[in-house]
Design an enzyme around this catalytic site. Structure first.
Site, short mmCIF file in Angstrom:
data_model
loop_
_atom_site.label_atom_id
_atom_site.label_comp_id
_atom_site.label_asym_id
_atom_site.label_seq_id
_atom_site.Cartn_x
_atom_site.Cartn_y
_atom_site.Cartn_z
NE ARG A 44 -3.14 -2.61 2.86
CZ ARG A 44 -3.78 -2.97 3.95
NH1 ARG A 44 -4.07 -2.05 4.87
NH2 ARG A 44 -4.14 -4.23 4.17
CD GLU A 70 -0.95 -4.13 -2.14
OE1 GLU A 70 -2.02 -4.77 -2.10
OE2 GLU A 70 -0.67 -3.22 -1.33
CD GLU A 144 -4.97 -7.27 -2.67
OE1 GLU A 144 -5.90 -7.86 -2.05
OE2 GLU A 144 -3.92 -6.90 -2.13
CE LYS A 146 -8.51 -5.91 -0.49
NZ LYS A 146 -7.60 -6.86 0.19
CG ASP A 270 2.75 -2.56 6.31
OD1 ASP A 270 2.30 -2.92 5.19
OD2 ASP A 270 2.09 -2.65 7.37
#
Length: 280
Positions: A44, A70, A144, A146, A270
């Protein structure tokens, strides 16, 4: 070069590599050749350092020299592809409600940064197109999708975003698309077979069977499980089926070191600063 000179040079080389220094250099050369390039994938964005799925997090990822970042994609009420992890805006913004029930303009008004710290007050939820335009050529991007079952047509929309930017070419733009929804992955692969795709696997104490891995080979390039599932046996089996693996999500130095030692192909984390395959 005459025969005697060739023999002399050969003997000198043998003597050199038999000495401690020569041996060390030879071993170092082997190590360099065997050293595996492990993709450093910022989850993220660098979400341990900036609010997840924001331009600030993606910029931090680039600053920290991650190979890829990502991001998560969902769709607004009016069909805009927006970058957010949850199916609601409640956790990461100052708003409430389901992403699919809010228009893009309503989503755009939300503050997606202050929940992380006051430093990031005013950060917005970006669109997939904005991220692609800003970071194409600067970073690899792992997309990604979702909960695609909530968003009819989302596979086609993601494909259109890539093709309209000429980002659907193999080995050219460092784009990978993945999802926990394996039907979606198959659908997307049929739309853009030139774009690598991955299947995400939630933690399962029973592991991943060979029959399932065999099914994945029909369309997937990557099998990306929860990091707690990854061991030498699973890694070997994934590779034996011709696929690679990027376990998720690393949030400690210990976990990063363990996966680096194991020799995985990439690490989703992260904290990109935890993943350094070159450190002693």
């Amino acid at each position: 070069m005459n025969k005697k000179l060739r023999i002399g040079l050969f003997m000198a080389l043998l003597l050199f590599t038999s000495l401690p220094f020569g041996t060390a250099m030879a071993e170092e050369e082997v190590t360099k050749k065997e050293q595996k390039q492990v993709l450093n994938i910022a989850h993220r964005g660098a979400s341990g350092h900036a609010p997840e799925n924001t331009m600030a997090a993606f910029e931090k990822s680039v600053d920290m020299k991650a190979d890829m970042f990502e991001l998560d994609v969902q769709m607004s009420k009016d069909g805009e592809l927006v970058v957010i992890h949850d199916t609601t805006v409640d956790r990461t913004t100052n708003g409430t409600g389901a992403v699919k029930d809010l228009t893009y303009e309503e989503i755009r008004e939300l503050d997606a940064g202050s929940h992380f710290s006051d430093e990031f007050t005013g950060e917005k939820i970006p669109t997939l197109g904005e991220v692609l335009d800003e970071y194409r050529g600067k970073s690899g991007i792992l997309i990604e999708v979702k909960s695609p079952s909530l968003y009819p047509g989302i596979a086609e929309k993601v494909a259109d975003e890539l093709t309209s930017r000429n980002m659907d070419k193999p080995n050219n733009n460092k784009i990978i698309v993945q999802s926990f929804d394996h039907d979606f992955v198959q659908t997307f692969h049929s739309l853009l077979p030139s774009v690598p795709v991955g299947v995400l696997i939630s933690y399962n104490p029973f592991g991943i069977s060979d029959s399932l891995l065999s099914e994945f080979t029909e369309y997937a390039d990557y099998v990306n499980p929860n990091k707690d599932m990854m061991d030498a046996s699973l890694l070997e089996r994934i590779h034996s089926f011709g696929m690679e693996t990027h376990p998720w999500t690393v949030r400690s130095q210990e976990a990063a070191d363990s996966l680096l030692q194991l020799g995985v192909d990439g690490i989703i984390t992260d904290y990109p600063d935890y993943v350094d395959p070159h450190k002693p």
